[in-house]
Enzyme design. Structure first.
Site, PDB file in Angstrom:
ATOM      1  N   HIS A 293      24.618  26.360  -6.644  1.00 56.30           N
ATOM      2  CA  HIS A 293      24.124  27.419  -7.520  1.00 56.30           C
ATOM      3  C   HIS A 293      24.598  27.228  -8.960  1.00 56.30           C
ATOM      4  O   HIS A 293      24.932  28.202  -9.653  1.00 56.30           O
ATOM      5  CB  HIS A 293      24.588  28.784  -6.993  1.00 56.30           C
ATOM      6  CG  HIS A 293      23.729  29.937  -7.386  1.00 56.30           C
ATOM      7  ND1 HIS A 293      23.571  30.348  -8.690  1.00 56.30           N
ATOM      8  CD2 HIS A 293      22.971  30.779  -6.641  1.00 56.30           C
ATOM      9  CE1 HIS A 293      22.772  31.402  -8.737  1.00 56.30           C
ATOM     10  NE2 HIS A 293      22.394  31.684  -7.505  1.00 56.30           N
TER      11      HIS A 293
ATOM     12  N   HIS B 173      22.396  34.599   0.423  1.00 58.03           N
ATOM     13  CA  HIS B 173      23.372  33.537   0.136  1.00 58.03           C
ATOM     14  C   HIS B 173      24.575  33.544   1.087  1.00 58.03           C
ATOM     15  O   HIS B 173      25.735  33.414   0.671  1.00 58.03           O
ATOM     16  CB  HIS B 173      23.860  33.639  -1.302  1.00 58.03           C
ATOM     17  CG  HIS B 173      22.852  33.226  -2.337  1.00 58.03           C
ATOM     18  ND1 HIS B 173      21.828  32.333  -2.083  1.00 58.03           N
ATOM     19  CD2 HIS B 173      22.711  33.585  -3.647  1.00 58.03           C
ATOM     20  CE1 HIS B 173      21.113  32.154  -3.177  1.00 58.03           C
ATOM     21  NE2 HIS B 173      21.625  32.909  -4.144  1.00 58.03           N
TER      22      HIS B 173
ATOM     23  N   GLU C 293      17.791  25.369  -7.596  1.00 56.30           N
ATOM     24  CA  GLU C 293      18.481  25.383  -6.312  1.00 56.30           C
ATOM     25  C   GLU C 293      17.586  24.828  -5.204  1.00 56.30           C
ATOM     26  O   GLU C 293      16.736  25.548  -4.669  1.00 56.30           O
ATOM     27  CB  GLU C 293      18.888  26.811  -5.953  1.00 56.30           C
ATOM     28  CG  GLU C 293      19.745  27.507  -6.989  1.00 56.30           C
ATOM     29  CD  GLU C 293      19.777  29.009  -6.792  1.00 56.30           C
ATOM     30  OE1 GLU C 293      20.330  29.469  -5.768  1.00 56.30           O
ATOM     31  OE2 GLU C 293      19.212  29.731  -7.637  1.00 56.30           O
TER      32      GLU C 293
END
Length: 329
Positions: free
Chosen positions: A166, A96, A294
């Site tokens: 997210h 991420h 996502e």
């Protein structure tokens, strides 16, 4: 409307409320995150009461993710024949955007209207060891019973770029504590099996006759006892989408229905198996308090054959979108 959300490293950050009709969202410029999403008065997104609570939670809840969502194996990849080594923050892997990804950045608000807010962040060449100065913009718009997110980026060097959001959803209501009775359908006939640290093996496996089959709507928790889900305490898996209508979720409790659309090729479905006792807006969020959908490129796709690559070429401007459409009884 604009209200304070906390102070990070001496910088004030704020919640910007945008809405139209029965759909209203609270967006924070710290991490360009969705902090609340109210559908006909029902908040369906997990969030926190301040930016400091968010940081203390150790979660990515509601945040814009970048430069690259999900994992890159070993933090290493080749681009144009050159080897790159990113910062690693998930064991030996990059996750991420690294240890200080976009979720931890203060975005600059460039426009705020009654139903939209636009935020910008300049990611410097070398940040988390990514190449190129990346000019990144995210716009949130509430319109016609939907929340649309448009990500746009341009770099002065070839680089990787795969944004997502997210948000943790619970259509029974953010305070209900358990998302497993929400119904879900995912428009995907294949998923990507992964190894013990959630790096895809490179295989594309059919969902038919497996716990990963959401081609017909079913309760999220209906397959949780399957041995394939024990290690991840539920779902944390990537699906290869059949088209731009990615998924549909629904609650019998509230009557809220959500359809997810995107132009990205894959979708990570995560049911919050790593959540544990974090302090949310209305109390503790424990395991399975919310689920994430996502949109993204396949995790580690830059290192895998047969998958679309999240490459942003020098001076090329690209955009991706995620759109959540809502209905209710």
């Amino acid at each position: 409307m604009k209200k304070p959300y906390g102070n990070i490293n001496g910088n004030e950050n704020y919640i910007y409320t945008v809405g139209q009709g029965a759909v209203e969202a609270d967006i924070c410029n710290f991490g360009a995150r969705i902090n609340a999403l109210r559908i006909n008065g029902i908040d369906i997104v997990l969030g926190f009461n301040s930016s400091n609570d968010y940081v203390a939670s150790g979660t990515y809840a509601g945040a814009t993710i970048g430069r690259v969502a999900n994992r890159i194996a070993g933090g290493r990849f080749a681009l144009n024949g050159a080897e790159h080594s990113l910062n690693t923050n998930d064991g030996k892997n990059h996750l991420h955007g690294g240890s200080s990804g976009f979720d931890k950045k203060l975005f600059t608000v460039t426009e705020h209207t009654q139903n939209s807010v636009t935020m910008n962040y300049l990611s410097a060449d070398g940040e988390e060891n990514y190449s190129g100065n990346l000019d990144f913009t995210v716009k949130f718009t509430v319109k016609n019973n939907s929340l649309e997110i448009i990500f746009t980026a341009k770099s002065d060097k070839d680089t990787l770029w795969c944004p997502t959001n997210h948000a943790y959803f619970n259509l029974d209501g953010e305070s209900s504590g358990d998302c497993r009775n929400n119904f879900l359908k995912i428009n995907a006939c294949y998923y990507t099996p992964s190894d013990g640290v959630l790096i895809p093996t490179g295989e594309k496996r059919a969902v038919k006759n497996t716990p990963f089959d959401f081609t017909a709507q079913k309760k999220i928790g209906s397959g949780f006892n399957a041995k394939e889900l024990l290690a991840t305490h539920g779902y944390d898996h990537n699906y290869i989408l059949n088209g731009e209508h990615a998924a549909q979720a629904e609650s019998e409790v509230t009557g809220v229905k959500m359809d997810v659309f995107t132009d990205m090729p894959c979708l990570q479905f995560y049911t919050g198996g790593q959540l544990g006792g974090v302090n949310g807006k209305s109390g503790k969020y424990n395991r399975w308090a919310g689920f994430c959908l996502e949109p993204q490129f396949c995790p580690d796709s830059i290192n895998k054959q047969g998958f679309e690559k999240p490459v942003l070429n020098k001076y090329e401007e690209k955009s991706h979108y995620i759109k959540f459409n809502f209905a209710w009884n």
